[in-house]
Scaffold this motif. Sequence first.
Motif, mmCIF file in Angstrom:
data_model
loop_
_atom_site.group_PDB
_atom_site.id
_atom_site.type_symbol
_atom_site.label_atom_id
_atom_site.label_comp_id
_atom_site.label_asym_id
_atom_site.label_seq_id
_atom_site.Cartn_x
_atom_site.Cartn_y
_atom_site.Cartn_z
ATOM 1 N N GLU A 98 -28.918 -19.662 -25.633
ATOM 2 C CA GLU A 98 -27.862 -20.679 -25.573
ATOM 3 C C GLU A 98 -26.541 -20.071 -25.114
ATOM 4 N N LEU A 99 -26.219 -18.878 -25.621
ATOM 5 C CA LEU A 99 -24.936 -18.253 -25.299
ATOM 6 C C LEU A 99 -24.873 -17.768 -23.856
ATOM 7 N N THR A 100 -26.017 -17.415 -23.280
ATOM 8 C CA THR A 100 -25.996 -16.873 -21.925
ATOM 9 C C THR A 100 -25.510 -17.896 -20.907
ATOM 10 N N PHE A 101 -25.651 -19.188 -21.237
ATOM 11 C CA PHE A 101 -25.194 -20.225 -20.307
ATOM 12 C C PHE A 101 -23.669 -20.252 -20.175
ATOM 13 N N PRO A 169 -24.828 -6.807 -8.918
ATOM 14 C CA PRO A 169 -24.479 -6.718 -10.348
ATOM 15 C C PRO A 169 -24.728 -8.041 -11.049
ATOM 16 N N SER A 170 -24.645 -8.036 -12.370
ATOM 17 C CA SER A 170 -24.880 -9.250 -13.144
ATOM 18 C C SER A 170 -23.777 -10.275 -12.892
ATOM 19 N N GLY A 171 -24.163 -11.428 -12.374
ATOM 20 C CA GLY A 171 -23.178 -12.485 -12.132
ATOM 21 C C GLY A 171 -22.624 -13.063 -13.418
ATOM 22 N N HIS A 172 -23.462 -13.181 -14.448
ATOM 23 C CA HIS A 172 -22.993 -13.706 -15.725
ATOM 24 C C HIS A 172 -21.951 -12.785 -16.351
ATOM 25 N N ALA A 173 -22.239 -11.478 -16.360
ATOM 26 C CA ALA A 173 -21.290 -10.528 -16.944
ATOM 27 C C ALA A 173 -19.990 -10.494 -16.146
ATOM 28 N N MET A 174 -20.103 -10.537 -14.844
ATOM 29 C CA MET A 174 -18.915 -10.493 -13.990
ATOM 30 C C MET A 174 -18.054 -11.742 -14.168
ATOM 31 N N SER A 175 -18.693 -12.901 -14.181
ATOM 32 C CA SER A 175 -17.952 -14.151 -14.356
ATOM 33 C C SER A 175 -17.280 -14.206 -15.730
ATOM 34 N N ALA A 176 -18.005 -13.775 -16.758
ATOM 35 C CA ALA A 176 -17.437 -13.795 -18.105
ATOM 36 C C ALA A 176 -16.215 -12.889 -18.193
ATOM 37 N N ALA A 177 -16.317 -11.680 -17.629
ATOM 38 C CA ALA A 177 -15.190 -10.741 -17.686
ATOM 39 C C ALA A 177 -13.995 -11.271 -16.911
ATOM 40 N N ALA A 178 -14.232 -11.794 -15.716
ATOM 41 C CA ALA A 178 -13.128 -12.246 -14.872
ATOM 42 C C ALA A 178 -12.491 -13.529 -15.401
ATOM 43 N N ALA A 212 -22.813 -10.678 -21.867
ATOM 44 C CA ALA A 212 -23.341 -9.477 -21.235
ATOM 45 C C ALA A 212 -24.615 -8.998 -21.941
ATOM 46 N N ALA A 213 -24.585 -8.959 -23.269
ATOM 47 C CA ALA A 213 -25.754 -8.489 -24.025
ATOM 48 C C ALA A 213 -26.944 -9.422 -23.856
ATOM 49 N N GLY A 219 -34.077 -9.915 -20.804
ATOM 50 C CA GLY A 219 -34.907 -9.205 -19.846
ATOM 51 C C GLY A 219 -34.646 -9.486 -18.389
ATOM 52 N N VAL A 220 -33.549 -10.175 -18.059
ATOM 53 C CA VAL A 220 -33.297 -10.552 -16.661
ATOM 54 C C VAL A 220 -32.382 -9.575 -15.943
ATOM 55 N N HIS A 221 -31.832 -8.595 -16.667
ATOM 56 C CA HIS A 221 -30.954 -7.602 -16.050
ATOM 57 C C HIS A 221 -31.185 -6.233 -16.673
ATOM 58 N N TYR A 222 -30.998 -5.209 -15.852
ATOM 59 C CA TYR A 222 -30.920 -3.852 -16.365
ATOM 60 C C TYR A 222 -29.536 -3.631 -16.981
ATOM 61 N N PRO A 223 -29.392 -2.677 -17.897
ATOM 62 C CA PRO A 223 -28.067 -2.396 -18.474
ATOM 63 C C PRO A 223 -27.018 -2.032 -17.415
ATOM 64 N N THR A 224 -27.416 -1.297 -16.380
ATOM 65 C CA THR A 224 -26.451 -0.938 -15.350
ATOM 66 C C THR A 224 -26.013 -2.149 -14.519
ATOM 67 N N ASP A 225 -26.869 -3.161 -14.412
ATOM 68 C CA ASP A 225 -26.448 -4.410 -13.757
ATOM 69 C C ASP A 225 -25.288 -5.040 -14.521
ATOM 70 N N VAL A 226 -25.430 -5.064 -15.836
ATOM 71 C CA VAL A 226 -24.412 -5.666 -16.689
ATOM 72 C C VAL A 226 -23.133 -4.838 -16.665
ATOM 73 N N ALA A 227 -23.264 -3.517 -16.745
ATOM 74 C CA ALA A 227 -22.085 -2.649 -16.718
ATOM 75 C C ALA A 227 -21.321 -2.816 -15.408
ATOM 76 N N ALA A 228 -22.051 -2.889 -14.302
ATOM 77 C CA ALA A 228 -21.411 -3.068 -13.003
ATOM 78 C C ALA A 228 -20.699 -4.422 -12.926
ATOM 79 N N GLY A 229 -21.325 -5.468 -13.456
ATOM 80 C CA GLY A 229 -20.688 -6.780 -13.451
ATOM 81 C C GLY A 229 -19.400 -6.802 -14.258
#
Length: 280
Positions: A98-101, A169-178, A212-213, A219-229
């Motif tokens: 739910e939170l990933t959305f 990179p992870s689009g979700h992590a990048m969008s959340a950070a920005a 990000a977590a 299982g849809v991203h590697y940790p480095t995908d998230v870190a890069a995002g």
Amino acid sequence: MTDPAPPAERRTPPPLPTGPLRPVLVGAMRLARARFHDLRAAIGLVVLAGAALAALLGVTFAWVAHRVRAGSTQAFDEGVLRWVAAHRIPWLESTLLELTFLGTGTVVVTIAGVAALFLTLTRQRTAAALLLWSTLGAILLNNVLKAAFVRPRPELFTWGTHVRTTSFPSGHAMSAAAIYGTVAFLAARLAPQRRTRIAIYAVAAVLIVLVAASRVYLGVHYPTDVAAGLLVGFAWAAFCTAALEAGQFLGGRRRRTGDDGGETGERQPAASTRSNTRSK
């Protein structure tokens, strides 16, 4: 007989914008005035500070991207995902699903649009424009980076959600950070108390970490995908917020027009020089 002309209007220098970057802004202004005696140089230093932070994060992203492309992070990435697969908890997985959305493009654009509307209605038009620019820029930048790297998604266990794009990179992590980082910055600028500002940043940080977590846990991203995002998202937010502080200072010189962020007044008419009723 007419009244004497009113005294000349005294113009006071515009106050500096409030916010978490105020100490940096004040220091940069003083340094520039002392060294260059130029207001534009002071504003340039503020933008340069934001650009420097963005560049530092960008260089770190480039280092991570190089390691990923060389394959030197693959063992670490797969090790983390295997550990996650061995410790999955059903209720936690459903919660993170739910939170990933909160990091999807539709949700972040909606949140940014509502926040920008509020800022516009409260005469924070510069801040509203910055927020929309930050949101659209982050989405566009993520699409460009994904097309450039084309990293396949991990397939170590069954995904907890559906995805269609590439992994890095992870689009979700990048969008959340920005976006959440920028929204928190703008909200904190309006908060009168320090503890309120801290609470705003804490909530934003928790949301960013959870989004990000969730990408790794599902299982849809590697940790480095998230870190890069996260690196790219924070880099973009740093540049945009520094640009806002500089624009806010310039806008302070036109505070009475009600056209820039942080302004609440309208232009007042000049004092009238009409004569009083003539005495008879």
